[in-house]
Scaffold this motif. Sequence first.
Motif, PDB file in Angstrom:
ATOM      1  N   LEU A  36      -6.162   5.706   5.425  1.00  0.00           N
ATOM      2  CA  LEU A  36      -4.724   5.990   5.439  1.00  0.00           C
ATOM      3  C   LEU A  36      -4.440   6.825   4.198  1.00  0.00           C
ATOM      4  O   LEU A  36      -4.530   6.337   3.075  1.00  0.00           O
ATOM      5  CB  LEU A  36      -3.901   4.698   5.406  1.00  0.00           C
ATOM      6  N   SER A  37      -4.096   8.102   4.392  1.00  0.00           N
ATOM      7  CA  SER A  37      -4.085   9.022   3.255  1.00  0.00           C
ATOM      8  C   SER A  37      -2.992   8.711   2.238  1.00  0.00           C
ATOM      9  O   SER A  37      -3.142   8.968   1.058  1.00  0.00           O
ATOM     10  CB  SER A  37      -3.940  10.453   3.759  1.00  0.00           C
ATOM     11  N   ARG A  38      -1.878   8.139   2.693  1.00  0.00           N
ATOM     12  CA  ARG A  38      -0.784   7.884   1.760  1.00  0.00           C
ATOM     13  C   ARG A  38      -0.884   6.510   1.099  1.00  0.00           C
ATOM     14  O   ARG A  38       0.016   6.103   0.379  1.00  0.00           O
ATOM     15  CB  ARG A  38       0.561   7.962   2.480  1.00  0.00           C
ATOM     16  N   ALA A  39      -1.948   5.790   1.430  1.00  0.00           N
ATOM     17  CA  ALA A  39      -2.078   4.443   0.877  1.00  0.00           C
ATOM     18  C   ALA A  39      -3.112   4.443  -0.251  1.00  0.00           C
ATOM     19  O   ALA A  39      -4.002   5.283  -0.295  1.00  0.00           O
ATOM     20  CB  ALA A  39      -2.501   3.479   1.972  1.00  0.00           C
ATOM     21  N   THR A  40      -2.963   3.483  -1.152  1.00  0.00           N
ATOM     22  CA  THR A  40      -3.913   3.391  -2.267  1.00  0.00           C
ATOM     23  C   THR A  40      -5.252   2.896  -1.740  1.00  0.00           C
ATOM     24  O   THR A  40      -5.362   2.375  -0.626  1.00  0.00           O
ATOM     25  CB  THR A  40      -3.432   2.388  -3.321  1.00  0.00           C
ATOM     26  N   VAL A  41      -6.273   3.048  -2.599  1.00  0.00           N
ATOM     27  CA  VAL A  41      -7.614   2.583  -2.269  1.00  0.00           C
ATOM     28  C   VAL A  41      -7.582   1.091  -1.918  1.00  0.00           C
ATOM     29  O   VAL A  41      -8.111   0.670  -0.890  1.00  0.00           O
ATOM     30  CB  VAL A  41      -8.542   2.847  -3.478  1.00  0.00           C
ATOM     31  N   LEU A  55      -4.282   7.109  -4.711  1.00  0.00           N
ATOM     32  CA  LEU A  55      -4.086   7.296  -3.277  1.00  0.00           C
ATOM     33  C   LEU A  55      -5.392   7.836  -2.713  1.00  0.00           C
ATOM     34  O   LEU A  55      -6.099   8.598  -3.378  1.00  0.00           O
ATOM     35  CB  LEU A  55      -2.956   8.300  -3.013  1.00  0.00           C
ATOM     36  N   SER A  56      -5.710   7.462  -1.475  1.00  0.00           N
ATOM     37  CA  SER A  56      -7.034   7.819  -0.973  1.00  0.00           C
ATOM     38  C   SER A  56      -7.192   9.325  -0.803  1.00  0.00           C
ATOM     39  O   SER A  56      -8.300   9.837  -0.857  1.00  0.00           O
ATOM     40  CB  SER A  56      -7.322   7.082   0.328  1.00  0.00           C
ATOM     41  N   ASN A  57      -6.076  10.070  -0.636  1.00  0.00           N
ATOM     42  CA  ASN A  57      -6.246  11.523  -0.498  1.00  0.00           C
ATOM     43  C   ASN A  57      -6.444  12.231  -1.838  1.00  0.00           C
ATOM     44  O   ASN A  57      -6.551  13.441  -1.896  1.00  0.00           O
ATOM     45  CB  ASN A  57      -5.086  12.137   0.298  1.00  0.00           C
TER      46      ASN A  57
END
Lengths: 408, 238
Positions: free
Chosen positions: B96-101, B141-143
């Motif tokens: 989920l790109s907008r979510a943190t690791v 964030l994961s992105n």
Amino acid sequence: MHFSDLSNETYAALVGNKVRSSLTILGIVIGIGSVIAMISIGQGAQESVEDSIESIGSNLLMVYPGASRTTGMRGVSQGAGSAETLTTEDADAVSSSIQGISGVAPEVSTRVQIVANGNNTNTSVVGVTDTYADVRNITLDTGSFITASQTKGYAKVAVLGPTTRDDLFGENTDAIGQKIRMNGVIFTVIGILTEEGGTGFGSADDRILIPLSTEQQYITGSKAINTLYIKVAEDADMDTVQSNVTDVLMKTHNIADGGTADFTVYNQADIVETASSVTGTFTLLLGAVAGISLLVGGIGIMNMMLTTVTERTREIGLRKALGAKNKEITFQFLAEAVALTTIGGVIGIIFGWGTSTIIGAVSDLSTSVTLSPILLAFGVSATIGIIFGWYPARKASRLSPIEALRYE
Amino acid sequence: MISCANLVKTYNIGKDNELTVLHDVSFSVDTGEFVAIIGTSGSGKSTLMHILGALDRPTSGSYVLNNHDMLALSDDELADIRGRNIGFVFQSFNLLSRATVLRNVMLPLIYDNVVPVQERHARAEQALHAAGLPEDRWDHLSNQLSGGQMQRVAIARALVNNPSIIFADEPTGNLDSKTGEIVLDTFQKLNEEHGHTIILITHERYVAEHASRIIEIKDGHIVSDSQNATPRRVHMTS
């Protein structure tokens, strides 16, 4: 899935796309806000109409000559009020034989050309008795009202409405003692009515009151009256008095029981009811227009949710691969739709309330916010959120995880 | 742990374009194995992985995972198996790109209904340590991560619910060779040091050689199944 997870995921999804979420919410805000504002204007109008009718006197009965139009299917019906079946004797019969009446005021009215002071006007000349002021809640600005002895003596005196006075003698002049001429008869002005407001044809401010007997003698030339106003002493007696009046008039008009009456008795409640139903229709119309914008807002939610489902197809596939059940996916998308309508609903209520307060404050319209349109608007928007959110949510939950994961 | 017999998968049954992508596939995998399934594109390896990973159902045959007869289970029961017993690592990470690791790693736990809420954080940290992602990246964030770091997050996500088996579908496909090495090294460590059972799907022999057993699949048939006594080792310089 815990409720806290559901709300966290919903929050993250809505905040993740702030612009789209806020535009969707805006649609709902406008929908709910306009429903509340429109209905408040409609209800305000309804209340002010009811108030102004009540101010005439809530315990008033009105008798008009001619049968009520609603009772029969006879060829051509004469409109109530145009027949000449009511006379001064009927007024006397009612006032002398019925208990619980605090006043009876017969009235006959016709339009006459009036000349005074070189000016010319055409207005209603109303023949009344001394009881008229009390029964119709009329007050005088200056001078005195028609007395019983003036009625008895065919006195040629007149009480002018303020507009008529302005037309004949100029604005705010003292017209007491001046002479006016109607049908070649000279009348002396003895009083001026207090201004009531209202404009146009039939305004209460544009008329001349003269003794009933004088009007019948010199102007209409008949014993007929147009209207008989009956003021009932106690509100509770309205129905009894109304039926007694009918009985007495049936007897004086020699109409057998079961025959068609040649007069019609109305009470104030009937008129309030009629006026309310008119303004009620008005409110409904405004509400319907606003309801359409609420529906459009709901379709906006569906549109956004369908776009979201397409856009997040891979995410749905991923969630399913990670163990989400169909039901959980449905709940997630439904929760987003419900959150949007709830937020939009709350802001919409505040917005609608504010709008109607501002409209009430800056314009002549009176507005009245009541609980029912708020509940209605909120209920409708919640229903819209669930129904319009349900379809995209179902669609999302039915995606096969593999196809969803492969979706580009 | 895995035992499948005579698996057949046919698409578009009864239509003109009927296509059988798996023919009579039978094999078994024991706990603690690191198996690579190798095949060219269109060989049926992805379909096989989907069936083994409970994402799809075979047309016929039998499949038993951890004593569950997978063909007899309902969709919801399969979802539970995926959530509790299986971890996935995908070629394109699917974070989920907008979510943190941390939120990404904890994602499987919200559907699992087993791990208590207050333990989630500890489980995620443990998985991130095992996947080898430095702690200073956990709140990113994961992105904002590199490809290799993203795949480590994905591995941590696959580990977080302590699955009995991990499926990795072309995990190095989107990575450069050096980063790919690091990811493969991570899988080897998970297998050898933590005892996780891993099934790796790839089209590259080089990648497959990191596993201790290689199953080759071609046109829907298993053409070879052999132990790899000397798995390729990564020589980490840093």
